[in-house]
Design an enzyme around this catalytic site. Sequence first.
Site, PDB file in Angstrom:
ATOM      1  N   ARG A  56       0.758  -1.439  -0.592  1.00  0.00           N
ATOM      2  CA  ARG A  56       0.275   0.167   0.420  1.00  0.00           C
ATOM      3  C   ARG A  56       1.022   0.962   0.216  1.00  0.00           C
ATOM      4  NH1 ARG A  56       1.578   1.834   3.881  1.00  0.00           N
ATOM      5  NH2 ARG A  56       0.347   3.725   3.459  1.00  0.00           N
ATOM      6  N   GLY A  57      -0.041   2.884  -0.577  1.00  0.00           N
ATOM      7  CA  GLY A  57       0.946   3.605  -0.376  1.00  0.00           C
ATOM      8  C   GLY A  57       1.091   3.835  -1.759  1.00  0.00           C
ATOM      9  N   ALA A  58       0.763   5.187  -1.926  1.00  0.00           N
ATOM     10  CA  ALA A  58       0.527   4.915  -3.157  1.00  0.00           C
ATOM     11  C   ALA A  58       1.719   4.921  -4.200  1.00  0.00           C
ATOM     12  CB  ALA A  58       0.408   7.218  -3.699  1.00  0.00           C
ATOM     13  N   ARG A  90      -7.458  -0.613  -7.504  1.00  0.00           N
ATOM     14  CA  ARG A  90      -7.622   1.094  -6.382  1.00  0.00           C
ATOM     15  C   ARG A  90      -7.646   2.064  -7.467  1.00  0.00           C
ATOM     16  NH1 ARG A  90      -4.339   0.927  -0.762  1.00  0.00           N
ATOM     17  NH2 ARG A  90      -6.184   2.642  -0.353  1.00  0.00           N
ATOM     18  N   GLN A 191      -2.669   2.816  10.149  1.00  0.00           N
ATOM     19  CA  GLN A 191      -1.404   2.914   9.249  1.00  0.00           C
ATOM     20  C   GLN A 191      -0.218   3.713  10.267  1.00  0.00           C
ATOM     21  OE1 GLN A 191      -4.048   3.154   7.604  1.00  0.00           O
ATOM     22  NE2 GLN A 191      -4.244   3.449   5.403  1.00  0.00           N
ATOM     23  N   ASP A 232      -2.465  11.194  -2.730  1.00  0.00           N
ATOM     24  CA  ASP A 232      -2.419   9.966  -3.413  1.00  0.00           C
ATOM     25  C   ASP A 232      -2.807  10.449  -4.582  1.00  0.00           C
ATOM     26  OD1 ASP A 232      -3.331   8.503  -0.907  1.00  0.00           O
ATOM     27  OD2 ASP A 232      -2.641   6.878  -1.936  1.00  0.00           O
ATOM     28  N   ASN A 242      -5.216  12.563   0.000  1.00  0.00           N
ATOM     29  CA  ASN A 242      -4.819  12.015   0.719  1.00  0.00           C
ATOM     30  C   ASN A 242      -5.705  11.209   2.392  1.00  0.00           C
ATOM     31  OD1 ASN A 242      -2.231  10.727   1.293  1.00  0.00           O
ATOM     32  ND2 ASN A 242      -1.994  12.098   3.716  1.00  0.00           N
ATOM     33  N   LYS A 243      -4.961  10.304   2.782  1.00  0.00           N
ATOM     34  CA  LYS A 243      -5.713   9.418   3.591  1.00  0.00           C
ATOM     35  C   LYS A 243      -6.852  10.428   4.477  1.00  0.00           C
ATOM     36  CE  LYS A 243      -5.292   6.420   3.789  1.00  0.00           C
ATOM     37  NZ  LYS A 243      -6.550   5.486   3.298  1.00  0.00           N
TER      38      LYS A 243
HETATM   39  O1  MRU Z   1      -5.018   2.787   1.541  1.00  0.00           O
HETATM   40  P1  MRU Z   1      -2.968   3.561   1.652  1.00  0.00           P
HETATM   41  O2  MRU Z   1      -2.729   3.061   3.084  1.00  0.00           O
HETATM   42  O3  MRU Z   1      -2.415   3.098   0.282  1.00  0.00           O
HETATM   43  O4  MRU Z   1      -3.425   5.145   1.810  1.00  0.00           O
HETATM   44  C1  MRU Z   1      -1.802   5.356   2.029  1.00  0.00           C
HETATM   45  C2  MRU Z   1      -1.390   7.437   1.538  1.00  0.00           C
HETATM   46  O5  MRU Z   1      -2.898   7.870   1.762  1.00  0.00           O
HETATM   47  C3  MRU Z   1      -0.969   7.920   1.823  1.00  0.00           C
HETATM   48  O6  MRU Z   1      -0.741   9.251   2.549  1.00  0.00           O
HETATM   49  C4  MRU Z   1      -0.393   8.397   0.832  1.00  0.00           C
HETATM   50  O7  MRU Z   1      -0.516   7.037  -0.127  1.00  0.00           O
HETATM   51  C5  MRU Z   1       1.507   8.801   0.201  1.00  0.00           C
HETATM   52  S1  MRU Z   1       2.459   7.796   0.715  1.00  0.00           S
HETATM   53  C6  MRU Z   1       3.792   8.249   0.632  1.00  0.00           C
END
Ligand code: MRU
Length: 341
Positions: A56-58, A90, A191, A232, A242-243
């Site tokens: 996970r993470g963009a 996603r 997270q 994201d 973002n999250k």
């Molecule tokens: O649902 P996730 O855990 O994939 O969400 C991740 C985030 O929102 C991060 O802040 C974002 O992807 C940046 S990661 C460098």
Amino acid sequence: MNTSAKTLSHDTIRAVQWQGDHLRLLDQRLLPRKEHWFDCRDYLQVTQAIKDLAVRGAPAIGIAAAWGVVLAAQQGQSLDAALATLRAARPTAVNLMWALDRMKAVIATGADAGRLEREAQAIQDEDLAANRHMGELGAALIAPNSGVLTHCNTGSLATAGYGTALGVIRAGVANGHIEQVYAGETRPWQQGARLTMWELVRDGIPAKLIADSAASHLMRSGAVQWVIVGADRIAANGDTANKIGTYQLAIAARHHGVKFMVVAPSSTVDMATVSGDDIEIELRDPTELLGLGGQRTVVEGADAWNPVFDVTPASLIDAIVTERGVIERPNTMAMLAMFGR
Ligand code: MRU
């Protein structure tokens, strides 16, 4: 030691590892309880790992998807099907689409699996280099001895390594600009609690976990000068997805005179999306919200609404840090000047 040398000492985790004919992933669902690695042997397994948040993470999901395309090419499968399936894993993080578009452009030249492997490696290597550069650019904006608050996980686990917002934090701790880090736990998937705290403790960075609902109280106390988050998808006007929970942090930051920084590589910038209103927000299974650690905590029969991202308007952002440079007080003009159309 100069800053570059010092920042590199805080960086050991590589959660996405190509093994020549399969992809090895550190399972982010199990951290910090268990450091379990597992192998994806075809693009469908990579797609499932992205959907399930094992990776996970963009930036990390873009990198994993690129390796998924390499697996499809090695196994003589339909590359169109692989691109379409991975793309649908996603919806919000544009790094996924960006990486697949990059692989698609190489496929269009008639490239073989070896050439695609080199492209996926380049995507991964460039992300790491971007993060290190952003770390230095972002840390330079922070006054010495500051406190910062971060949200979600934006570290080595979420990227090729080092991290975006967490990269700025690593660099800021190394150069003495950051004295204390606070991490929001990031309900429902935690997270921040499970992953960011794991990275910060491993690196010996002074960090305190807070409940998400403690953020405004923390800002009012004067303990933090910056909120630093990843992204994201950044739209053409600077609006940033973002999250979930990021938007309320930006509102609270503005109210308390705390600065708000977004850190993301240019692969997160989507100039084809005019504003945040046009960004699709992923809705996940309500059951993620109805329990903790797999244990049901809410009465049977209860329902929930579980959007996992939100959009922070550009007007609440003080700085967007990318590897191309820093945009202060982002707007469409400034975004166009740095990223073109
Ligand atoms: O649902 P996730 O855990 O994939 O969400 C991740 C985030 O929102 C991060 O802040 C974002 O992807 C940046 S990661 C460098």
